[in-house]
Design a protein around this motif. Structure first.
Motif, PDB file in Angstrom:
ATOM      1  N   GLU A  86       5.273   9.357   0.437  1.00  0.00           N
ATOM      2  CA  GLU A  86       5.322   8.899   1.823  1.00  0.00           C
ATOM      3  C   GLU A  86       4.065   8.106   2.112  1.00  0.00           C
TER       4      GLU A  86
ATOM      5  N   LEU B 143       5.006  16.248   3.590  1.00  0.00           N
ATOM      6  CA  LEU B 143       6.004  15.209   3.778  1.00  0.00           C
ATOM      7  C   LEU B 143       6.750  15.433   5.089  1.00  0.00           C
ATOM      8  N   SER B 144       7.176  14.345   5.700  1.00  0.00           N
ATOM      9  CA  SER B 144       7.818  14.452   7.018  1.00  0.00           C
ATOM     10  C   SER B 144       9.091  15.268   6.993  1.00  0.00           C
TER      11      SER B 144
ATOM     12  N   TRP C  79       9.643   7.602   2.088  1.00  0.00           N
ATOM     13  CA  TRP C  79       9.616   7.610   3.546  1.00  0.00           C
ATOM     14  C   TRP C  79       8.765   6.444   4.024  1.00  0.00           C
ATOM     15  N   ARG C  80       9.293   5.710   5.025  1.00  0.00           N
ATOM     16  CA  ARG C  80       8.624   4.494   5.473  1.00  0.00           C
ATOM     17  C   ARG C  80       8.111   4.656   6.894  1.00  0.00           C
TER      18      ARG C  80
ATOM     19  N   ARG D 159       1.739   6.391   5.442  1.00  0.00           N
ATOM     20  CA  ARG D 159       1.484   6.306   6.872  1.00  0.00           C
ATOM     21  C   ARG D 159       0.373   5.292   7.113  1.00  0.00           C
TER      22      ARG D 159
END
Length: 366
Positions: free
Chosen positions: A112, A149-150, A3-4, A114
Motif C-alpha cells: 500500500e 494495511l487499510s 491499494w491506491r 500513502r
C-alpha cells in the motif's frame, strides 16, 4: 493486491513529481539548486533528522520469524519507507509512504502507498513521521515502526535495537551516485535486532528478526549540471545479512539508456566493523528473470553476486514482490534467500533486494 491513494492525492503527487522529471535540475533553476542542502560528511546522530535536500528517504526492510497459534513456523518480509520529495527549495515537501508485507509461507505479497504534504521537520538527532495509523521514529538505532494495511490483512508493530554501530558508506558518508546525481549522503543500520507483533488476517503473531535501515539524501543530477541524466538510470541493490554476523551493502547503478552497470558501490560489515568493497572487484550475473503481467517489466529474479572473497547466489523467496502504482517509478523490492562460499567457507542468510528498472521515465524515486 495494491491499494491506491485517492485521485486528489494522486493529482497532488503527480504535479510535484512532474517537476522531478524536468531537465533543469528537477524543476529547479541553477540558482535554486544551490539552495538545496548538499550531501556532506555524515555526523550521527545529528543526521538522522530530515535535510533540506531534494530527495531523501528513511527506509526499513526486514526478515521476521514467529509461530502462529496452530504451532506452525512462519516467515515474513516487510518494507516501510518514507520518501521526502522536495522538488523546489520552498514550501512543503511531499511525503510518499510505502508499506509492504511478504508472507513467505503462503507466497503472498501485499503493498500500500500513502501520500501527504507537510513541512520539513526541524528536529535534530532523531526523526518522527506519522501518516494516520502508520509511523516510524526514534534515534541511535532504537526505532519504532507501525503500519496496518487499510483492509486489515497485514500489520506490524515493531521495535529495534542494535549491538553494532551505524555503517557509513563511501568517504565519511558521501558516495559517488552517478548517474542518479553527482553524490549522495549515505549510511545504514545493517543489523537491527527486531521484536514485536505481526498481524496476519487479524491474528497477532509474536516475532523476532533482523531489520536493515538505509538513509540517503541528495540533489537529483542532470546530464547538464550533475553528471547524471534526467532519466536517472536504474539499479540492483542488495542488503545482505548472513548468518555469520556479516552484512553487505551492494549497489549496482545502471545507465539510463543501455542498462549497463556504470557505477558500483559496496560495503562489508564483519562483527560490526565496516570496510569498502572495491567496485572493480564486484560483479553481478543474472541467472533468471521474472516478467510482471501487471507492469510488463521483466526483472532479474536470481543473481550470482561476485565479491573479492567469493560468490553469493541470491534467490527471491516470492517471485512477485513488485511495487507498482500511478505516479511512481515501478520497482521490485523483496525478501530473498542467500547461499554461497566466502573465503572458502559455506555461508547462508537473507537479503532484501531492490530492482529499479533503468528503462522508465524518471517521475520520482520509488
Amino acid at each position: 493486491m495494491i491499494w491506491r491513494t485517492s485521485r486528489r492525492k494522486l493529482a497532488a503527487i503527480a504535479n510535484g513529481l512532474a517537476l522531478l522529471a524536468m531537465p533543469t535540475g528537477i524543476g529547479a533553476t541553477a540558482a535554486q539548486a544551490q539552495l538545496f542542502e548538499q550531501p556532506a560528511p555524515v555526523s550521527l546522530a545529528k543526521d538522522e533528522s530530515a535535510h533540506r535536500s531534494q530527495l531523501e528517504w528513511w527506509y526499513f526492510v526486514g526478515h521476521l520469524y514467529g509461530t502462529d497459534p496452530s504451532g506452525a513456523k512462519r516467515e515474513y518480509g516487510y518494507e516501510v519507507t518514507v520518501f521526502q520529495l522536495w522538488p523546489l527549495p520552498l514550501g512543503p515537501a511531499i511525503y510518499s509512504w510505502h508499506f509492504a508485507i511478504t508472507d513467505v509461507n503462503n507466497n503472498v505479497h501485499r503493498v500500500e502507498e500513502r501520500v501527504k504534504s507537510d513541512t520539513i521537520p526541524a528536529q535534530t538527532g532523531s526523526f518522527t513521521f506519522t501518516n494516520k495509523d502508520w509511523s516510524i521514529g526514534g534515534s541511535r538505532q532504537n526505532y519504532a515502526i507501525k503500519a496496518m494495511l487499510s483492509d486489515g490483512r497485514f500489520g506490524i508493530d515493531l521495535t529495534t535495537s542494535s549491538r553494532i554501530p551505524f555503517t557509513v558508506h563511501g568517504t565519511n558518508g558521501v558516495v559517488d551516485y552517478r548517474p542518479i546525481g553527482r553524490t549522495s549522503a549515505y549510511y545504514s543500520s545493517t543489523a537491527l535486532d527486531t521484536v514485536g507483533t505481526i498481524y496476519d488476517n487479524g491474528v497477532p503473531i509474536r516475532i523476532t528478526g533482523t531489520s536493515w535501515q538505509d538513509r540517503q539524501w541528495f540533489v537529483k543530477g542532470t546530464a547538464i549540471n550533475q553528471g547524471g541524466s534526467i532519466f536517472g538510470g536504474g539499479w540492483n541493490w542488495f542488503a545482505v545479512q548472513l548468518d555469520n554476523n556479516t552484512q553487505y551493502m551492494l549497489y549496482y547503478l545502471q545507465d539510463p539508456l543501455t542498462g549497463a552497470i556504470v557505477n558500483k558501490l559496496g560495503t562489508r560489515v564483519v562483527n560490526g566493523v565496516s570496510s569498502p568493497v572495491p567496485g572493480q572487484q564486484m560483479d553481478l550475473q543474472v541467472l533468471s528473470t521474472w516478467r510482471s503481467a501487471q507492469s510488463g517489466y521483466t526483472y532479474p529474479s536470481k543473481w550470482n553476486v561476485v565479491l573479492p572473497e567469493g560468490t553469493l547466489t541470491v534467490t527471491p523467496q516470492v517471485a512477485d514482490q513488485e511495487m507498482v502504482w500511478p505516479g511512481h517509478r515501478t520497482y521490485w523490492e523483496g525478501t530473498s534467500a542467500v547461499v554461497g562460499t566466502l573465503n572458502g567457507q559455506s555461508v547462508t542468510g537473507r537479503s532484501y533486494v531492490e530492482v529499479n528498472p533503468y528503462n522508465q521515465p524518471y517521475a520520482s524515486l520509488p
